[in-house]
Design a protein around this motif. Sequence first.
Motif, PDB file in Angstrom:
ATOM      1  N   CYS A  77      -2.465   3.274 -10.600  1.00 25.91           N
ATOM      2  CA  CYS A  77      -2.051   2.803  -9.270  1.00 25.91           C
ATOM      3  C   CYS A  77      -1.034   1.670  -9.376  1.00 25.91           C
ATOM      4  N   LEU A  78      -1.204   0.786 -10.363  1.00 26.90           N
ATOM      5  CA  LEU A  78      -0.240  -0.300 -10.558  1.00 26.90           C
ATOM      6  C   LEU A  78       1.131   0.242 -10.961  1.00 26.90           C
ATOM      7  N   LYS A 123      -6.906   2.110 -11.919  1.00 27.28           N
ATOM      8  CA  LYS A 123      -6.192   0.920 -11.432  1.00 27.28           C
ATOM      9  C   LYS A 123      -4.821   0.801 -12.102  1.00 27.28           C
ATOM     10  N   LYS A 124      -4.763   1.073 -13.413  1.00 27.64           N
ATOM     11  CA  LYS A 124      -3.483   0.998 -14.134  1.00 27.64           C
ATOM     12  C   LYS A 124      -2.491   2.030 -13.604  1.00 27.64           C
ATOM     13  N   GLY A 130     -12.597   3.221 -13.976  1.00 26.63           N
ATOM     14  CA  GLY A 130     -11.930   2.504 -12.891  1.00 26.63           C
ATOM     15  C   GLY A 130     -10.704   1.754 -13.368  1.00 26.63           C
ATOM     16  N   LYS A 131     -10.770   1.215 -14.606  1.00 27.72           N
ATOM     17  CA  LYS A 131      -9.629   0.488 -15.164  1.00 27.72           C
ATOM     18  C   LYS A 131      -8.411   1.390 -15.295  1.00 27.72           C
ATOM     19  N   SER A 132      -8.620   2.602 -15.774  1.00 28.80           N
ATOM     20  CA  SER A 132      -7.505   3.541 -15.965  1.00 28.80           C
ATOM     21  C   SER A 132      -6.875   3.923 -14.638  1.00 28.80           C
TER      22      SER A 132
END
Length: 184
Positions: free
Chosen positions: A72-73, A69-70, A65-67
């Motif tokens: 998407c940012l 999110k990055k 999920g962190k990857s």
Amino acid sequence: MWKPGKWGHQGNRRCRRLLTTLVVSSLEEPLMVIERYSWRWMIEEIFWILKKDGFDIEASELESGKSIKKLCLLAINAIVQIFQMRIAWEESEEEGLPAHISFTATEIEYTEKQFKKLEGKTQKQKSPYKKSTLRYATWVIARLGGWKGYGKESKPRITTLWIGLEKLYYIFDGWMLEKDVSAR
């Protein structure tokens, strides 16, 4: 049989019709409907940037999920830059936003170098905008994205700015590598 002046053409002008299920009973209401549909089109262009022809988020093989999110940012950062450029394009030249709200000093320096290659020889293909303004940078990015730059041409679209921004960063990365290598 189709005839000139029928089904959307009036002389040399193109007539467009907007079909809607919304109730329209006054002159202000159709203008609001048109504005709502223009917002919808802008959202579609943002999805275009996020999906297959842009960041291709749907095809990413990121698992955490962190990857995701990055990623998407990163996409949101590019979209914010594009919206800042669109806002700059709408403002008058006197109120010109500074380019540093969207770009670093090095990116602005590179944009000014790129400008010399993109400006045409005729007066119609020269940028009328002041250096170091966001509108000036937007003109360069739009030209990189395929916009011709003629005065009568419509303003650059979001997709054109995305393509130009992507090209700018590819070329910018090469320029930075060359600067780094030549400094050694």
